[in-house]
Every structure is written in C-alpha cells, then in structure tokens.
Design a protein around this motif. Structure first.
Motif, PDB file in Angstrom:
ATOM      1  N   TRP A 168      10.664  17.495  24.482  1.00  0.00           N
ATOM      2  CA  TRP A 168      11.731  18.259  23.953  1.00  0.00           C
ATOM      3  C   TRP A 168      11.156  19.740  23.987  1.00  0.00           C
ATOM      4  O   TRP A 168      12.002  20.631  24.498  1.00  0.00           O
ATOM      5  N   LEU A 169       9.989  20.032  23.699  1.00  0.00           N
ATOM      6  CA  LEU A 169       9.219  21.446  23.785  1.00  0.00           C
ATOM      7  C   LEU A 169       9.110  21.770  25.111  1.00  0.00           C
ATOM      8  O   LEU A 169       8.825  22.857  25.377  1.00  0.00           O
ATOM      9  N   GLY A 170       9.333  21.214  26.016  1.00  0.00           N
ATOM     10  CA  GLY A 170       9.149  21.484  27.760  1.00  0.00           C
ATOM     11  C   GLY A 170       7.932  21.072  28.234  1.00  0.00           C
ATOM     12  O   GLY A 170       7.870  21.565  29.694  1.00  0.00           O
ATOM     13  N   PHE A 171       7.063  20.511  27.802  1.00  0.00           N
ATOM     14  CA  PHE A 171       5.807  20.103  28.371  1.00  0.00           C
ATOM     15  C   PHE A 171       6.111  18.943  29.571  1.00  0.00           C
ATOM     16  O   PHE A 171       7.180  18.170  29.169  1.00  0.00           O
ATOM     17  N   LYS A 172       5.317  18.965  30.557  1.00  0.00           N
ATOM     18  CA  LYS A 172       5.583  18.136  31.508  1.00  0.00           C
ATOM     19  C   LYS A 172       4.685  16.759  31.243  1.00  0.00           C
ATOM     20  O   LYS A 172       4.004  16.821  30.164  1.00  0.00           O
ATOM     21  N   LYS A 173       4.889  15.573  31.704  1.00  0.00           N
ATOM     22  CA  LYS A 173       4.134  14.413  31.529  1.00  0.00           C
ATOM     23  C   LYS A 173       2.609  14.631  31.710  1.00  0.00           C
ATOM     24  O   LYS A 173       2.637  15.286  32.892  1.00  0.00           O
ATOM     25  N   PRO A 174       1.793  14.186  31.091  1.00  0.00           N
ATOM     26  CA  PRO A 174       0.466  14.344  31.412  1.00  0.00           C
ATOM     27  C   PRO A 174      -0.145  13.754  32.894  1.00  0.00           C
ATOM     28  O   PRO A 174       0.628  12.955  33.236  1.00  0.00           O
ATOM     29  N   ALA A 175      -0.893  14.438  33.628  1.00  0.00           N
ATOM     30  CA  ALA A 175      -1.122  14.261  34.906  1.00  0.00           C
ATOM     31  C   ALA A 175      -2.270  12.817  34.769  1.00  0.00           C
ATOM     32  O   ALA A 175      -3.074  12.873  33.979  1.00  0.00           O
ATOM     33  N   PHE A 176      -2.152  12.237  35.898  1.00  0.00           N
ATOM     34  CA  PHE A 176      -3.155  10.852  36.206  1.00  0.00           C
ATOM     35  C   PHE A 176      -4.279  11.810  36.568  1.00  0.00           C
ATOM     36  O   PHE A 176      -4.407  12.359  37.567  1.00  0.00           O
ATOM     37  N   ALA A 177      -5.506  11.366  35.917  1.00  0.00           N
ATOM     38  CA  ALA A 177      -6.910  11.817  36.302  1.00  0.00           C
ATOM     39  C   ALA A 177      -7.439  11.377  37.319  1.00  0.00           C
ATOM     40  O   ALA A 177      -8.556  11.394  38.011  1.00  0.00           O
TER      41      ALA A 177
END
Length: 416
Positions: A168-177
């Motif tokens: 909701w705040l606009g962050f992207k999904k965390p990236a796969f390391a």
C-alpha cells in the motif's frame, strides 16, 4: 458492515509487531495486533541475538527472562570447508561502544511467547488476515478476510516480506537474492558436546554453521546458490538433503551428523529475499498515519544475523516515537476546537511521530541491508581468487564486521 474503531492496529504478530505492541504497552498505550495465522508464528527456529538485540530486549523488559534459557556464546569460530582448517577465531569478549558483546542463540518461539505474555489479554487477534486498506479521512479502514472492518488511527505494517501494508505504501516486492537457505533445531535430550561458539564453515559457494542454544539444543543452517538444475530439486526433500550433504565439504563429523540425521520434512529450501537499499531512499517508510517495520521495511539476507535483531530495534524506536506523538498534550487553543479539529491535530502529531521514526530507521536499515548482501557475496563466492582472499585476509574482517553492525543501542522507552 459495522466499522470497529481502534487506536493503533499492528498487522503481523511476529517479532517486530509484538515488540512494537509491547513497547507501546510499557508506555501506557494500547494496540491491536492482527495475526493471519491461528497461533504465534515460530518459523525459523532460532534467532542469533547480538548486542543490539539485548539492548532492545532490556528496554522491553524481557531480556533477563530469555537470558536464563540461552547460553552466552564465547566467540565466532570460522573454518574452511575446502581445507577443513580453522581460518578465524574472534572472541565476543572484545569490548565495543556498548561494552562487551553479548551474543546468544534464542529459540524464536520462546522470544515470541515472552513478548506475547507481557501484553494485555485480547491484544493479539489471530486468524485475522488483512485483504484491503482504504482511506477514510484521518483514519484507515482495514478490511479483513472474515468481513470485519477496522477503523484505525494508526496503521503499522509488520507483516513480513509479503507485506500488504508495504505494498500500500508503494514498495516493490522484495528481490530474490539468488540463494536458498535451510535451517533447523536439534534437541539432543542430553549434552550435545558443542563448544559455546558461533561456528561457521565456508567453501565452494556454501555457508553453513551450528550455534548452541543451551546445553542440549543446537540451531543449524545452510545457505547456497543453486544451479538451474538444483532449483528443480527443491520440491523433493530427499534430493535436497543429499544435495546439501554433498555440498558441505570438509566439516566436522559432529556437524555433518546433525544434517544426516535431521528429519526429511526440514529440507524445504527457503528463498532468500532482500529489499534494494535505494528503495528506502525514495520510498515511503511512513505515509500519513501508516508505516512499516521489521521485514516489511527491511528484508535482508541472514549473513550478519541482523533480521530479528533489527526488528526488535524497530519496535522500540517506533513505540517511542508514537508515544511521544500520542501522549503530547494539546495546546489550550486546540482544546477549545471541535471534534474534527481535534482529530486533525492528533493526525498531524501522528504523522510527525512516524516521520521521526522513519528518519531514525532509514539509514540504519540501508546500512544493514547493504552489509548483509556484501557479507553474503564474500562468504559464498567460490572463485579461486575470492576464496583465497576470504580465507586468508577477509575472514577476520567479516567476523569483526558482524560485531560492528551489532554494536548499536536503539535507546530506552523514555519519552522526551
């Protein structure tokens, strides 16, 4: 559908959510914690609690209880899984800015239970999944899967890497390391025989280790970068187990036996995810009366052991900033205004409190994400040159770096 009013709603009953709620409770402010599962989450088995975590736990008032059940570790011992030789030993007795380093491996379920036990009855609402967030004047409307609608003055997202609030705040999904992890906990029922050290083994793209929790229990972990072929095996625990055993290299028989004898159900690889640090530079850690903490804010790889520790820091800082905003006495002029004006001024104080929290946690979060990623890159590199540099020159630096990141005090629960 009837809207139920709540002062502060915390989404997620993990470490960050419960720490925030307990911090607020210690300062005389109630909150409601929404947990999607039907009981306390205990995934992850163990948490390496470094000095910064104990500072936060002291502030929350539960540190001594947890100290009684967990061994204090003497130091960090690193071995090469290629040669089988010890490459580094760093005692935790070394003094930092906060005094002697305190490191213990804590059972995650005991930590969550200790946090939850100190909260008033009814604070945690289980089986409560948030499916939608809406604006409503100075409030946020939370639509739950069971049809309930909560009207919150403050919304805090502590709902992990797949955070609805972060989205909701606009962050992207965390990236796969690009790496996977396995972890588990073994209760030997009698003395396990391991020295009270943080033991790590590096070699050929694999990082593994074992950490005693108490006299009978040991936490273990393995992280590695899979090939495309290996990724196809992840649904078959038996094949994953054999793959991991083949990758361990020259590790002590005592450690290898833990992996060999561990039940198959424990061999389900967890993909490691992290947030790109630059997202915190231009993203919204807080927006209006909404913010995020813990993995919803700064998911990071486990390479410096700061995931749970930093979540505890978040909880203390957020509780302090929110309490300063909510307990601040309104001016005489505001008191004479109507209800809507009162709501406006309270909303403005909340916004300022959350901005203060966001400012305080932004650079710390960026530092931890970056440090974890860099440490993981060095620890699991398997090129000849990087292996040589790591085992001969960088291993001591990495151990010291781990302590440096933990040499931090988030402060006490005192309102200025």
């Amino acid at each position: 559908m009837v809207e139920v009013g709540e002062e502060i709603v915390i989404v997620g009953g993990g470490i960050a959510g419960l720490a925030t709620s307990l911090g607020l409770h210690r300062l005389g402010i109630g909150s409601l914690v929404l947990e999607a599962s039907d009981n306390l989450r205990s995934a992850g088995f163990g948490l390496t609690a470094f000095t910064n975590a104990w500072k936060a736990l002291d502030a929350l008032g539960i540190a001594d209880l947890l100290r009684q059940h967990h061994l204090r570790l003497h130091g960090n011992v690193t071995n090469s899984a290629i040669s089988g030789l010890q490459t580094s030993e760093l005692p935790f007795k070394a003094e930092g800015k906060q005094g002697d380093h305190e490191v213990r491996c804590v059972r995650r379920n005991l930590l969550l239970e200790a946090l939850a036990k100190e909260l008033p009855s009814g604070t945690i609402r289980y089986s409560s999944k948030v499916v939608c967030i809406e604006e409503s004047g100075f409030f946020k409307l939370l639509h739950l899967a069971d049809g309930t609608i909560l009207k919150a003055k403050v919304l805090v997202g502590c709902d992990g890497v797949n955070s609805v609030v972060a989205d909701w705040l606009g962050f992207k999904k965390p990236a796969f390391a690009g790496r996977y992890a396995l972890r588990g906990c073994v209760d030997f029922k009698c003395s396990h025989g391991f020295e009270p050290n943080f033991m790590q083994f590096f070699g050929k793209g694999v990082r593994s280790g074992a950490i005693p929790m108490d006299d009978t229990t040991v936490y273990w972990f393995v992280t590695w970068t899979p090939s495309s072929h290996e990724e196809e095996l992840e649904q078959d625990p038996a094949k994953v187990k054999q793959l991991v055993l083949s990758k361990l290299g020259k590790v002590p028989d005592q450690f290898r036996a833990i992996i060999e004898n561990y039940e198959l159900d424990g061999f389900k690889p967890l993909p490691l995810r992290y947030r790109h640090p630059w997202e915190l530079l231009w993203g919204n850690i807080s927006k209006g009366n909404v913010c995020v903490a813990g993995d919803a804010l700064h998911p990071l790889t486990p390479d410096i052991g700061q995931g749970g520790c930093s979540a505890l820091e978040d909880g203390v800082v957020l509780a302090r900033c929110l309490a300063e905003a909510l307990l601040k006495e309104p001016t005489g002029e505001t008191k004479e205004k109507g209800e809507e004006e009162d709501q406006k001024h309270e909303y403005e104080r909340i916004v300022m409190g959350l901005r203060k929290y966001a400012k305080e946690r932004a650079w710390r979060s960026i530092e931890l994400i970056s440090a974890s990623y860099m440490a993981g890159f060095i620890q699991e590199s398997h090129g000849k040159m990087m292996t040589f540099l790591r085992d001969k020159a960088l291993v001591g630096f990495l151990a010291g770096f781990l302590l440096k990141m933990a040499d931090f005090d988030c402060g006490k629960l005192i309102i200025s």
